[in-house]
Design a protein around this motif. Structure first.
Motif, mmCIF file in Angstrom:
data_model
loop_
_atom_site.group_PDB
_atom_site.id
_atom_site.type_symbol
_atom_site.label_atom_id
_atom_site.label_comp_id
_atom_site.label_asym_id
_atom_site.label_seq_id
_atom_site.Cartn_x
_atom_site.Cartn_y
_atom_site.Cartn_z
ATOM 1 N N TRP A 154 -20.583 -29.400 29.426
ATOM 2 C CA TRP A 154 -19.644 -30.188 30.242
ATOM 3 C C TRP A 154 -20.420 -31.172 31.110
ATOM 4 O O TRP A 154 -20.909 -30.817 32.178
ATOM 5 C CB TRP A 154 -18.778 -29.282 31.110
ATOM 6 C CG TRP A 154 -17.778 -28.526 30.293
ATOM 7 C CD1 TRP A 154 -16.520 -28.936 29.992
ATOM 8 C CD2 TRP A 154 -17.942 -27.258 29.652
ATOM 9 N NE1 TRP A 154 -15.891 -28.008 29.199
ATOM 10 C CE2 TRP A 154 -16.734 -26.964 28.970
ATOM 11 C CE3 TRP A 154 -18.994 -26.326 29.559
ATOM 12 C CZ2 TRP A 154 -16.555 -25.801 28.233
ATOM 13 C CZ3 TRP A 154 -18.804 -25.170 28.837
ATOM 14 C CH2 TRP A 154 -17.601 -24.923 28.176
ATOM 15 N N GLY A 192 -10.264 -25.588 21.251
ATOM 16 C CA GLY A 192 -10.926 -24.322 21.511
ATOM 17 C C GLY A 192 -9.897 -23.351 22.056
ATOM 18 O O GLY A 192 -8.935 -23.752 22.703
ATOM 19 N N PHE A 244 -6.034 -21.665 25.545
ATOM 20 C CA PHE A 244 -6.507 -22.721 24.645
ATOM 21 C C PHE A 244 -6.564 -24.036 25.399
ATOM 22 O O PHE A 244 -5.963 -24.189 26.460
ATOM 23 C CB PHE A 244 -5.604 -22.858 23.413
ATOM 24 C CG PHE A 244 -4.169 -23.228 23.719
ATOM 25 C CD1 PHE A 244 -3.221 -22.248 23.972
ATOM 26 C CD2 PHE A 244 -3.775 -24.560 23.738
ATOM 27 C CE1 PHE A 244 -1.894 -22.584 24.249
ATOM 28 C CE2 PHE A 244 -2.442 -24.908 24.000
ATOM 29 C CZ PHE A 244 -1.508 -23.915 24.263
HETATM 30 N N1 DAH Z 1 -12.085 -26.096 28.290
HETATM 31 C C1 DAH Z 1 -12.580 -26.276 26.937
HETATM 32 C C2 DAH Z 1 -13.172 -27.688 26.817
HETATM 33 O O1 DAH Z 1 -12.744 -28.566 27.499
HETATM 34 C C3 DAH Z 1 -11.497 -26.088 25.919
HETATM 35 C C4 DAH Z 1 -11.068 -24.683 25.860
HETATM 36 C C5 DAH Z 1 -11.686 -23.804 24.978
HETATM 37 C C6 DAH Z 1 -10.046 -24.195 26.673
HETATM 38 C C7 DAH Z 1 -11.311 -22.493 24.894
HETATM 39 C C8 DAH Z 1 -9.656 -22.883 26.613
HETATM 40 C C9 DAH Z 1 -10.296 -22.031 25.695
HETATM 41 O O2 DAH Z 1 -8.680 -22.375 27.365
HETATM 42 O O3 DAH Z 1 -9.899 -20.735 25.634
HETATM 43 O O4 DAH Z 1 -14.052 -27.881 26.051
#
Ligand code: DAH
Length: 328
Positions: free
Chosen positions: A150, A273, A297
């Protein structure tokens, strides 16, 4: 010297007897023109006491508006110089141009609608986030190598204050929501995110995501699979869509998966994800992980719109190019 009463009287009288457009124009110049009588009165106001200036000034201005109105009405009455009305009733109308939603807003609204129909609530959270909610509470302590994924815009902290950042994902709202609510629940969190990274056809420093979170006593990945497939089917207007999970890693879920989808006979497309909420995440929100389980997700809104509307480059959403915007 002319008084305002005198001017009013003679103006209205002349207006009654005026016979044509030329006469009317002459009258307008005489009273309202730059060298006209009324302008003379207004100019002389500066020599009066403040009180007189106020009453006389407001009276003169009212008269000015009223006379202008009457003159305009009379012009309409007279029509064009040849005595024919100047309204061309055969001329095609003007279509007023109306504003409308940007494709991304429209897409977000569609997403909201579909999840609302499946009994999810829509929740929002701040774009300027604390380090705790954005990372630590999501099982991403400062030393965690996965933080590298990130790329973050950090904000200069206030002296002694907590470190702040522009949120790189919508996941922090999971914690914010769980701190204040008890399961069972199901929410989505649409919102703007930021990443400090080079832009290309599929990445921008500014983009939209929506997070999903469903927690209860026995919520599982099979429930999730049903819900994403339903969502895709609705979003892609009844086309049959298949989803598959591939093992992956995100610190805030265990197990973690990558979700792909495909249309009938099409290729697999990587969509989001997801996974089962990690016990440490529940603990950060003061739940006992032995009591509850659930899935989470996170999906890109641009990505969905790009597939649905066949848009080749994410930067088009933010270009402000009307040739692009007006197509939707
Ligand atoms: N926050 C992750 C991203 O921005 C995406 C994500 C992945 C969110 C898995 C979730 C998860 O809630 O369970 O790359």
């Amino acid at each position: 010297m002319l008084t305002i009463e005198g001017i009013e009287k003679s103006a209205y009288k002349e207006l009654e007897t005026v016979k044509d457009r030329d006469g009317l124009e002459a009258l307008r110049v005489k009273y309202l023109g730059r060298k006209g009588d009324l302008t003379g009165v207004l100019r002389s106001l500066k020599d009066l006491s403040e009180k007189e200036r106020k009453t006389l000034g407001s009276r003169a201005n009212k008269f000015k508006d009223k006379l202008q109105e009457k003159i305009d009405a009379k012009f309409l009455e007279f029509g064009e110089g040849d005595g024919v009305s100047n309204i061309d009733i055969t001329r095609p109308g003007h279509k007023p141009s109306r504003g409308y939603l940007h494709l991304l807003s429209k897409t977000e609204q569609e997403i909201r609608k579909i999840f609302l129909s499946m009994n999810f609530s829509v929740v929002e959270g701040p774009e300027l986030e604390t380090e705790f909610y954005a990372f630590n509470a999501l099982n991403l302590p400062e030393w965690h190598p996965a933080r590298e994924a990130w790329d973050t815009f950090w904000i200069k902290p206030k002296k002694g204050g907590e470190r702040m950042l522009l949120r790189p994902h919508t996941s922090p709202v999971q914690i914010r929501y769980m701190e204040e609510h008890q399961p069972p629940f199901q929410i989505i969190v649409p919102g703007r995110c930021f990443r400090y990274e080079a832009t290309d056809a599929t990445h921008d420093t500014n983009f939209y995501q929506f997070e999903g979170l469903m927690v209860g006593r026995d919520v599982n990945l099979a429930n999730f699979k049903y819900i994403v497939e339903k969502f895709f089917e609705e979003f892609f207007k009844g086309q049959k869509v298949e989803a598959r999970f591939r093992p992956s890693h995100f610190p805030f879920v265990e197990p973690g998966v990558e979700v792909d989808m495909r249309f009938k006979g099409g290729d697999w497309l990587e969509m989001m994800g997801a996974g089962m909420v990690h016990p440490k995440v529940f603990e950060a929100a003061h739940y006992d992980p032995r009591d509850f389980q659930g899935f989470a997700f996170g999906m890109g809104i641009e990505r969905l719109a790009m597939i649905k509307y066949k848009i080749p480059d994410i930067r088009m959403f933010y270009s402000g190019d009307l040739r692009f915007i007006k197509q939707f």
